[in-house]
Design a protein around this motif. Structure first.
Motif, PDB file in Angstrom:
ATOM      1  N   LEU A   4     -24.786  14.060  27.529  1.00 20.24           N
ATOM      2  CA  LEU A   4     -25.077  14.633  28.860  1.00 20.24           C
ATOM      3  C   LEU A   4     -25.439  14.338  29.679  1.00 20.24           C
ATOM      4  O   LEU A   4     -27.247  15.048  29.232  1.00 20.24           O
ATOM      5  N   PHE A   5     -25.532  13.588  30.757  1.00 11.98           N
ATOM      6  CA  PHE A   5     -26.730  13.153  31.199  1.00 11.98           C
ATOM      7  C   PHE A   5     -27.377  14.111  32.353  1.00 11.98           C
ATOM      8  O   PHE A   5     -27.939  14.056  32.189  1.00 11.98           O
ATOM      9  N   LEU A   6     -26.548  14.549  33.489  1.00 11.62           N
ATOM     10  CA  LEU A   6     -26.760  14.913  34.234  1.00 11.62           C
ATOM     11  C   LEU A   6     -25.541  16.519  34.182  1.00 11.62           C
ATOM     12  O   LEU A   6     -24.356  16.733  33.538  1.00 11.62           O
ATOM     13  N   LEU A   7     -26.020  17.521  34.667  1.00  5.42           N
ATOM     14  CA  LEU A   7     -24.866  18.957  34.988  1.00  5.42           C
ATOM     15  C   LEU A   7     -24.079  18.673  35.553  1.00  5.42           C
ATOM     16  O   LEU A   7     -23.471  17.658  36.246  1.00  5.42           O
ATOM     17  N   PRO A   8     -22.305  19.880  35.152  1.00  2.98           N
ATOM     18  CA  PRO A   8     -21.352  19.495  35.912  1.00  2.98           C
ATOM     19  C   PRO A   8     -21.436  19.425  37.022  1.00  2.98           C
ATOM     20  O   PRO A   8     -22.414  20.206  37.664  1.00  2.98           O
ATOM     21  N   MET A   9     -21.005  18.500  38.297  1.00  7.13           N
ATOM     22  CA  MET A   9     -21.116  18.713  39.427  1.00  7.13           C
ATOM     23  C   MET A   9     -19.684  19.205  39.429  1.00  7.13           C
ATOM     24  O   MET A   9     -17.955  18.187  39.923  1.00  7.13           O
ATOM     25  N   PRO A  10     -19.264  20.103  40.838  1.00  8.86           N
ATOM     26  CA  PRO A  10     -20.156  21.290  40.874  1.00  8.86           C
ATOM     27  C   PRO A  10     -20.443  22.190  39.590  1.00  8.86           C
ATOM     28  O   PRO A  10     -19.435  21.708  38.587  1.00  8.86           O
ATOM     29  N   MET A  11     -21.606  22.870  39.370  1.00  8.44           N
ATOM     30  CA  MET A  11     -21.406  22.767  37.668  1.00  8.44           C
ATOM     31  C   MET A  11     -20.558  24.023  37.746  1.00  8.44           C
ATOM     32  O   MET A  11     -19.765  25.467  38.586  1.00  8.44           O
ATOM     33  N   ASN A  12     -20.438  23.903  36.121  1.00  7.26           N
ATOM     34  CA  ASN A  12     -18.561  25.143  35.472  1.00  7.26           C
ATOM     35  C   ASN A  12     -19.252  25.123  33.983  1.00  7.26           C
ATOM     36  O   ASN A  12     -19.713  24.050  33.482  1.00  7.26           O
ATOM     37  N   VAL A  13     -19.625  26.376  33.539  1.00 12.69           N
ATOM     38  CA  VAL A  13     -20.780  26.671  32.697  1.00 12.69           C
ATOM     39  C   VAL A  13     -19.421  26.111  31.632  1.00 12.69           C
ATOM     40  O   VAL A  13     -19.848  25.972  30.140  1.00 12.69           O
ATOM     41  N   ALA A  14     -18.660  26.618  31.689  1.00 15.82           N
ATOM     42  CA  ALA A  14     -17.058  26.100  30.714  1.00 15.82           C
ATOM     43  C   ALA A  14     -16.889  24.219  30.678  1.00 15.82           C
ATOM     44  O   ALA A  14     -16.597  24.438  29.330  1.00 15.82           O
ATOM     45  N   VAL A  15     -17.338  24.369  31.223  1.00 15.54           N
ATOM     46  CA  VAL A  15     -17.138  23.008  31.601  1.00 15.54           C
ATOM     47  C   VAL A  15     -18.155  22.099  30.801  1.00 15.54           C
ATOM     48  O   VAL A  15     -18.305  21.166  29.730  1.00 15.54           O
ATOM     49  N   LEU A  16     -19.135  22.619  30.926  1.00 13.62           N
ATOM     50  CA  LEU A  16     -20.473  22.086  30.695  1.00 13.62           C
ATOM     51  C   LEU A  16     -20.549  22.520  28.690  1.00 13.62           C
ATOM     52  O   LEU A  16     -20.648  21.785  27.675  1.00 13.62           O
ATOM     53  N   LYS A  17     -19.566  23.134  28.423  1.00 15.80           N
ATOM     54  CA  LYS A  17     -19.566  23.737  26.503  1.00 15.80           C
ATOM     55  C   LYS A  17     -18.532  22.411  26.560  1.00 15.80           C
ATOM     56  O   LYS A  17     -18.972  22.145  25.273  1.00 15.80           O
ATOM     57  N   ASN A  18     -17.890  22.366  27.092  1.00 18.41           N
ATOM     58  CA  ASN A  18     -16.355  21.475  26.718  1.00 18.41           C
ATOM     59  C   ASN A  18     -17.630  19.471  26.370  1.00 18.41           C
ATOM     60  O   ASN A  18     -16.820  19.609  25.609  1.00 18.41           O
ATOM     61  N   CYS A  19     -18.582  19.514  28.039  1.00 19.15           N
ATOM     62  CA  CYS A  19     -18.886  17.946  27.512  1.00 19.15           C
ATOM     63  C   CYS A  19     -20.046  18.272  26.039  1.00 19.15           C
ATOM     64  O   CYS A  19     -20.357  16.785  25.865  1.00 19.15           O
ATOM     65  N   LEU A  20     -20.370  19.406  26.440  1.00 14.54           N
ATOM     66  CA  LEU A  20     -21.428  19.601  25.109  1.00 14.54           C
ATOM     67  C   LEU A  20     -21.156  19.096  23.389  1.00 14.54           C
ATOM     68  O   LEU A  20     -21.218  18.800  22.553  1.00 14.54           O
ATOM     69  N   ASP A  21     -19.537  19.785  23.141  1.00 13.73           N
ATOM     70  CA  ASP A  21     -18.893  20.437  22.204  1.00 13.73           C
ATOM     71  C   ASP A  21     -18.517  18.607  22.175  1.00 13.73           C
ATOM     72  O   ASP A  21     -18.262  17.928  21.147  1.00 13.73           O
ATOM     73  N   ARG A  22     -18.014  18.514  22.851  1.00 11.10           N
ATOM     74  CA  ARG A  22     -18.188  16.375  23.281  1.00 11.10           C
ATOM     75  C   ARG A  22     -18.404  15.165  22.552  1.00 11.10           C
ATOM     76  O   ARG A  22     -18.628  13.942  21.743  1.00 11.10           O
ATOM     77  N   CYS A  23     -19.998  15.818  23.142  1.00 11.28           N
ATOM     78  CA  CYS A  23     -20.867  14.620  22.296  1.00 11.28           C
ATOM     79  C   CYS A  23     -21.370  15.234  21.253  1.00 11.28           C
ATOM     80  O   CYS A  23     -21.789  14.344  19.956  1.00 11.28           O
ATOM     81  N   ARG A  24     -21.296  16.424  20.386  1.00 10.20           N
ATOM     82  CA  ARG A  24     -21.697  16.319  19.115  1.00 10.20           C
ATOM     83  C   ARG A  24     -20.764  15.871  18.077  1.00 10.20           C
ATOM     84  O   ARG A  24     -20.558  15.371  17.230  1.00 10.20           O
ATOM     85  N   ASP A  25     -19.105  16.050  19.068  1.00  6.33           N
ATOM     86  CA  ASP A  25     -18.057  15.457  18.273  1.00  6.33           C
ATOM     87  C   ASP A  25     -18.425  14.145  18.227  1.00  6.33           C
ATOM     88  O   ASP A  25     -18.147  13.216  16.778  1.00  6.33           O
ATOM     89  N   PHE A  26     -18.612  12.934  19.280  1.00  6.38           N
ATOM     90  CA  PHE A  26     -19.272  11.701  18.966  1.00  6.38           C
ATOM     91  C   PHE A  26     -19.802  11.290  18.075  1.00  6.38           C
ATOM     92  O   PHE A  26     -20.402  10.716  17.219  1.00  6.38           O
ATOM     93  N   ASN A  27     -21.484  12.285  18.184  1.00 11.79           N
ATOM     94  CA  ASN A  27     -22.395  12.270  17.329  1.00 11.79           C
ATOM     95  C   ASN A  27     -22.353  12.524  16.042  1.00 11.79           C
ATOM     96  O   ASN A  27     -23.304  12.093  15.395  1.00 11.79           O
ATOM     97  N   ASN A  28     -21.218  12.957  15.515  1.00  8.41           N
ATOM     98  CA  ASN A  28     -21.029  13.555  13.715  1.00  8.41           C
ATOM     99  C   ASN A  28     -23.126  14.724  14.326  1.00  8.41           C
ATOM    100  O   ASN A  28     -23.165  14.591  13.139  1.00  8.41           O
ATOM    101  N   SER A  29     -23.585  15.396  15.261  1.00  3.96           N
ATOM    102  CA  SER A  29     -24.447  16.088  14.976  1.00  3.96           C
ATOM    103  C   SER A  29     -24.438  18.367  15.268  1.00  3.96           C
ATOM    104  O   SER A  29     -23.357  17.858  16.614  1.00  3.96           O
TER     105      SER A  29
END
Length: 305
Positions: free
Chosen positions: A76-101
């Motif tokens: 995730l390059f930038l935080l969600p705009m506007p900032m939303n913690v729930a969306v942020l968590k989903n974004c980070l989960d997406r990155c973990r899923d893609f990277n298998n990390s």
């Protein structure tokens, strides 16, 4: 191995996203230089490092898909705009899923947002850099003792009779590319990263695609030869970006004169972000330009499990 299904809903950033992106950014008070849309668009390249955009939960999200020796990696390059913690968590989960990390990162986080998200489970924070923030109106008068060195350097160029300043046009591309190549040949030992050169070349080629509010360029000729060029534009309401600046260092004061010319077109903005400095000489030059503050940029890494 990368999980390609995690990219569902993401698309390559394009000029068609400019209005959507700026509307979302205008809902924040972010200052970080990397939020500048022309940077995201001109830097992005599918065979190297690509910026991806999505709309998630009412927020605009920017991801960075980097091609590394070990394979593709999603951040995730930038935080969600506007900032939303729930969306942020989903974004980070997406990155973990893609990277298998178990880890996921937000690459560029404004210092004002660190406190909001550093409390996330498993989150750690590291400062990436400090950026120089300027007041464009200051350069109208250059009043006060702190402007003495800057005024001295500007006068070196102002008193010359062979200096011409013009707005960048397509007819200037080849001369600016030649100057860029000369500059990098002289300075390459000071810089580890040539990515600056890559998006500068893209800017010279594609600048006309942007409205002048979002991106404009200026060229300085000395005795008829292009010796300096730079680009700047609006990042969001009230905030401008000093995007690109290259000058022949054999002409004393020319780099300061270039910034002075760019600032003249940015007087309608409260602040302008001049990015970071990568060398001692860069630090000195940006200090001479009289910043009004420094702005911290951070990386957030979250590890779960």
């Amino acid at each position: 191995m990368a999980d390609e299904s995690a990219l569902s809903g993401l698309r390559s950033i394009s000029l068609d996203d400019l209005t959507l992106y700026k509307a979302a950014l205008n809902q924040s008070k972010r200052i970080c230089w990397q939020h500048y849309f022309p940077f995201l668009y001109l830097f992005s390249r599918k065979d190297h490092s690509e910026f991806l955009i999505s709309e998630e939960g009412g927020s605009v999200c920017i991801y960075w898909l980097s091609q590394e020796e070990s394979g593709p990696n999603l951040h995730l390059f930038l935080l969600p705009m506007p900032m939303n913690v729930a969306v942020l968590k989903n974004c980070l989960d997406r990155c973990r899923d893609f990277n298998n990390s178990k880890k996921a990162a937000v690459r560029m986080v404004d210092e004002g947002d660190v406190g909001v998200i550093s409390s996330l489970e498993g989150a750690s924070t590291v400062q990436v850099c400090s950026e120089y923030i300027y007041d464009p109106k200051f350069y109208r008068t250059l009043a006060g003792q702190k402007a003495r060195d800057l005024a001295h350097n500007l006068n070196r160029v102002k008193k010359r009779e062979d200096v011409e300043v013009k707005y960048y046009g397509a007819e200037d591309e080849s001369a600016c590319l030649a100057l860029l190549d000369e500059w990098w040949e002289m300075q390459k030992n000071k810089y580890e990263n040539l990515e600056y050169q890559r998006y500068t070349k893209a800017c010279l080629k594609k600048a006309s695609q942007f409205d002048k509010t979002d991106l404009f360029g200026k060229v300085i000729l000395v005795d008829g030869k292009v010796c300096s060029f730079g680009f700047a534009g609006e990042m969001r309401k009230g905030l401008a970006n000093l995007f690109i600046a290259y000058s022949d260092h054999n002409i004393k004061g020319l780099n300061y004169f270039l910034y002075y010319q760019l600032f003249q077109d940015l007087e309608g903005y409260a602040l302008a972000n001049g990015s970071r400095a990568d060398t001692p000489g860069g630090v000195f030059a940006k200090e001479v330009l009289c910043p009004v503050s420094m702005h911290g940029v951070y990386r957030i890494v979250q590890r779960l499990g």
